[in-house]
Design an enzyme around this catalytic site. Structure first.
Site, mmCIF file in Angstrom:
data_model
loop_
_atom_site.group_PDB
_atom_site.id
_atom_site.type_symbol
_atom_site.label_atom_id
_atom_site.label_comp_id
_atom_site.label_asym_id
_atom_site.label_seq_id
_atom_site.Cartn_x
_atom_site.Cartn_y
_atom_site.Cartn_z
ATOM 1 N N GLY A 10 -0.642 -5.415 11.570
ATOM 2 C CA GLY A 10 -0.599 -3.949 11.706
ATOM 3 C C GLY A 10 -1.651 -3.466 12.678
ATOM 4 O O GLY A 10 -2.767 -3.137 12.286
ATOM 5 N N VAL A 13 -4.486 1.971 15.331
ATOM 6 C CA VAL A 13 -5.902 2.075 15.731
ATOM 7 C C VAL A 13 -6.853 1.470 14.704
ATOM 8 O O VAL A 13 -7.772 0.727 15.043
ATOM 9 C CB VAL A 13 -6.280 3.553 15.990
ATOM 10 C CG1 VAL A 13 -7.700 3.651 16.493
ATOM 11 C CG2 VAL A 13 -5.334 4.154 17.002
ATOM 12 N N ASN A 33 1.836 -7.857 14.954
ATOM 13 C CA ASN A 33 2.339 -6.487 14.796
ATOM 14 C C ASN A 33 3.859 -6.515 14.932
ATOM 15 O O ASN A 33 4.398 -7.296 15.718
ATOM 16 C CB ASN A 33 1.738 -5.571 15.865
ATOM 17 C CG ASN A 33 1.970 -4.102 15.554
ATOM 18 O OD1 ASN A 33 1.408 -3.579 14.611
ATOM 19 N ND2 ASN A 33 2.821 -3.463 16.330
ATOM 20 N N ARG A 34 4.523 -5.670 14.127
ATOM 21 C CA ARG A 34 5.987 -5.653 14.168
ATOM 22 C C ARG A 34 6.487 -5.453 15.597
ATOM 23 O O ARG A 34 7.343 -6.183 16.086
ATOM 24 C CB ARG A 34 6.502 -4.532 13.248
ATOM 25 C CG ARG A 34 7.992 -4.374 13.248
ATOM 26 C CD ARG A 34 8.415 -3.257 12.331
ATOM 27 N NE ARG A 34 7.826 -1.959 12.718
ATOM 28 C CZ ARG A 34 8.048 -0.819 12.077
ATOM 29 N NH1 ARG A 34 8.829 -0.810 11.016
ATOM 30 N NH2 ARG A 34 7.505 0.304 12.483
ATOM 31 N N LYS A 75 1.433 1.244 7.350
ATOM 32 C CA LYS A 75 1.524 2.554 6.713
ATOM 33 C C LYS A 75 2.210 2.463 5.348
ATOM 34 O O LYS A 75 3.342 2.002 5.247
ATOM 35 C CB LYS A 75 2.294 3.507 7.635
ATOM 36 C CG LYS A 75 1.896 4.936 7.416
ATOM 37 C CD LYS A 75 2.407 5.824 8.533
ATOM 38 C CE LYS A 75 1.397 5.967 9.664
ATOM 39 N NZ LYS A 75 1.948 6.539 10.875
ATOM 40 N N SER A 136 -12.985 3.187 4.276
ATOM 41 C CA SER A 136 -13.242 4.565 4.697
ATOM 42 C C SER A 136 -14.196 4.618 5.878
ATOM 43 O O SER A 136 -15.127 3.831 5.966
ATOM 44 C CB SER A 136 -13.835 5.381 3.558
ATOM 45 O OG SER A 136 -14.180 6.661 4.039
ATOM 46 N N LYS A 190 -10.947 4.747 -3.881
ATOM 47 C CA LYS A 190 -10.793 5.287 -2.517
ATOM 48 C C LYS A 190 -10.002 6.596 -2.537
ATOM 49 O O LYS A 190 -10.309 7.536 -1.801
ATOM 50 C CB LYS A 190 -10.104 4.248 -1.623
ATOM 51 C CG LYS A 190 -9.676 4.764 -0.245
ATOM 52 C CD LYS A 190 -10.865 5.247 0.569
ATOM 53 C CE LYS A 190 -10.613 5.483 2.038
ATOM 54 N NZ LYS A 190 -9.424 6.137 2.462
ATOM 55 N N HIS A 193 -12.278 9.233 -3.735
ATOM 56 C CA HIS A 193 -13.194 9.469 -2.610
ATOM 57 C C HIS A 193 -12.566 10.477 -1.639
ATOM 58 O O HIS A 193 -13.219 11.421 -1.193
ATOM 59 C CB HIS A 193 -13.502 8.136 -1.907
ATOM 60 C CG HIS A 193 -14.000 8.267 -0.504
ATOM 61 N ND1 HIS A 193 -13.177 8.601 0.556
ATOM 62 C CD2 HIS A 193 -15.230 8.119 0.030
ATOM 63 C CE1 HIS A 193 -13.899 8.654 1.654
ATOM 64 N NE2 HIS A 193 -15.136 8.362 1.361
ATOM 65 N N ASN A 194 -11.304 10.280 -1.330
ATOM 66 C CA ASN A 194 -10.633 11.206 -0.403
ATOM 67 C C ASN A 194 -10.520 12.599 -1.014
ATOM 68 O O ASN A 194 -10.670 13.598 -0.309
ATOM 69 C CB ASN A 194 -9.243 10.683 -0.040
ATOM 70 C CG ASN A 194 -9.307 9.530 0.947
ATOM 71 O OD1 ASN A 194 -10.330 8.872 1.074
ATOM 72 N ND2 ASN A 194 -8.210 9.268 1.635
ATOM 73 N N HIS A 458 1.388 26.536 -34.886
ATOM 74 C CA HIS A 458 0.730 25.296 -34.426
ATOM 75 C C HIS A 458 -0.540 24.976 -35.215
ATOM 76 O O HIS A 458 -1.138 23.943 -35.008
ATOM 77 C CB HIS A 458 0.411 25.394 -32.928
ATOM 78 C CG HIS A 458 1.645 25.408 -32.068
ATOM 79 N ND1 HIS A 458 2.528 24.352 -32.030
ATOM 80 C CD2 HIS A 458 2.152 26.353 -31.237
ATOM 81 C CE1 HIS A 458 3.525 24.645 -31.210
ATOM 82 N NE2 HIS A 458 3.322 25.852 -30.717
#
Ligand code: 2AM
Length: 480
Positions: A10, A13, A33-34, A75, A136, A190, A193-194, A458
């Site tokens: 892959g 970048v 890479n494909r 991706k 990251s 992660k 984190h985002n 309830h």
């Protein structure tokens, strides 16, 4: 040609930059890479380096030293639906017949963690090792040193540890990578984190809007943020914001930031964080506000129609500039603490539910360098968990408690200022709302329980009786 130490599939970048990073640490790398032309161009541009490219996946696999370490950066799209399959599955499927027992496959994309757990089980059953890792730091981080959050078995981690430690960011010589936990733990951490990154960014944007409304120029804001970056708020996001304010548009000569369309994009990790928090009954209202702020920004067409139809106050902020700057600083700092407290609470609860045995202090430690949320403040979080590894909520640590208590007055003033001037401040106010709820010995949920008992029988508990004893009242009938 001799066998490579590492393989990467892959070459977008991030993939290219990671390859260059690994190679620069003395490892030889095979790449695939494909779209073959991408491989050819990449290898040709780096013919002086120990990088070999392959058009055939079989040749690529055969070129790597056993036990192989193969990282995928393709991706990933599959979200919270466990039956979804995506490009990562397609790559694994074509890879599996070519692998041999003991080989390690690593997914370095932003994968929703349930898919990592599934893939790890499938591959481990076949005698392979699997890691799902957060990486990251964006493109620059991938090239120079990212923060890396790997999840998987101890054996898999040991196999990749030397390479990950070599390529990661360093803070005082300390590599920004640690074995997060088994299974999907790395991808989960992660993802949150985002989410935290979304919160940090939105809080900064709200501070900017207050300053703008108060008539502070972008040049002045560049200075304010630069100053903030010398103190407690020191962080990558504060630093780049200060730089953004200095850039002028080549066409108009005006500050570039003012020429940029106010419609934010998002790729999904923030939304996944919010979904996961809802499923696990954890409040992450600041991150939620940040995700929703992006959605509202993307509804620009509707906003433009609505703008002339609804009234609001004529903005008027007349605090002296230095006073305003200090108060916004304090409000931002307090809000940021709440956002991290919420994000870490989510990681803690979900980690416990999955038996990941997460070390929150170590997680904060590896976020200190390489990643987008890197900040001086993270040292303080690590110290808090060193003081007490069972800390129930970050807010309760003495250091953070003290800041919240000291800053709460300014924080209220700034949120009030926003409300009175019609400035939307969803993240500042969500943080303050969480703070005030969290510190409330008594919330109005007593009335809520009465309402629930009224319409649905309830039942409710009583303050003067032991918990777990339930009462019901025959409420009056309502006619009509
Ligand atoms: P490409 O250059 O052939 O498009 C990021 O999109 C990376 O993921 C790219 O290197 C892309 O390869 C790769 N990718 C996306 N979908 C893929 C798939 N189904 N199989 C293999 N690689 C894929």
């Amino acid at each position: 040609m001799s066998k490579s130490d590492f393989g990467l599939i892959g070459l977008a970048v991030m993939g290219q930059n990671l390859v260059l990073n690994v190679e620069s640490r003395g490892y030889s790398v095979s790449v695939f890479n494909r779209t073959t032309s991408v491989t050819d161009e990449f290898v040709a541009a780096h013919s002086d380096k120990k990088i070999q490219g392959f058009a055939s996946l079989a040749d690529f696999v055969a070129s790597i030293e056993r036990p192989r370490k193969i990282m995928m950066l393709v991706k990933s799209k599959a979200g919270a639906d466990p039956s979804e399959r995506d490009a990562v599955d397609a790559v694994i499927e074509s890879l599996v017949p070519l692998l041999e027992p003991g080989d390690l496959v690593i997914d370095g994309g932003n994968t929703y963690f349930i898919h990592t757990e599934r893939r790890a089980k499938e591959l481990e059953a076949k005698g392979f090792l699997y890691i799902g890792t957060g990486v990251s730091g964006g493109e620059e981080g991938a090239r120079k040193g990212p923060s890396i959050m790997p999840g998987g078995s101890e054996q898999a981690w040991k196999m990749i540890q030397p390479i990950f430690e070599a390529i990661s960011a360093k803070v005082n010589g300390d590599p920004c990578v640690t074995h997060i936990g088994k299974g999907g733990a790395g991808n989960y951490v992660k993802m949150v984190h985002n989410g935290i990154e979304y919160g940090d960014m939105q809080l900064i944007c709200e501070a900017y809007q207050i300053f703008k409304t108060a008539g502070i120029t972008t040049d002045e804001m560049a200075q304010i943020f630069d100053q903030w970056n010398q103190g407690e708020l020191e962080s990558y996001l504060i630093q780049i914001t200060s730089k953004i304010f200095t850039i002028k548009d080549e066409i108009t000569g005006q500050p570039l930031v003012e020429q940029i369309l106010d419609r934010a994009g998002q790729k999904g990790t923030g939304r996944w964080t919010v979904q996961s928090a809802a499923e696990n009954a954890v409040v992450i209202s600041t991150i939620n506000a940040a995700v929703e702020a992006r959605i509202l920004s993307s509804m620009r067409d509707q906003r433009l129609v609505a703008a002339p139809q609804f009234s609001g106050p004529e903005p008027k902020i007349d605090l002296p500039k230095d006073v305003l700057v200090q108060k916004v600083h304090d409000a931002l700092y307090a809000s940021k603490i709440i956002s991290y407290a919420q994000g870490l609470d989510l990681i803690k609860k979900v980690g416990e539910a999955h038996g990941w045995d997460l070390k929150l202090g170590s997680i904060a430690r590896i976020w200190r360098g390489g990643c987008i949320i890197r900040a001086r403040f993270l040292n303080r979080i690590t110290e808090a968990y060193e003081r007490n590894s069972d800390l129930v909520n970050l807010m309760l640590d003495p250091f953070f408690k003290d800041i919240l208590n000291k800053n709460q007055e300014s924080w209220r003033e700034i949120v009030s200022l926003g409300v009175l001037n019609g400035i939307p401040m969803p993240a500042f106010s969500a943080s303050l709302g969480y703070y005030d709820s969290y510190r409330s010995a008594r919330l109005p949920a007593n009335l809520l329980q009465a309402q629930r008992d009224f319409f649905g029988a309830h039942t409710y508990e009583r303050l003067d009786r032991p918990e777990g004893e339930f009462f019901h009242t025959e409420w009056p009938e309502v006619i009509g």
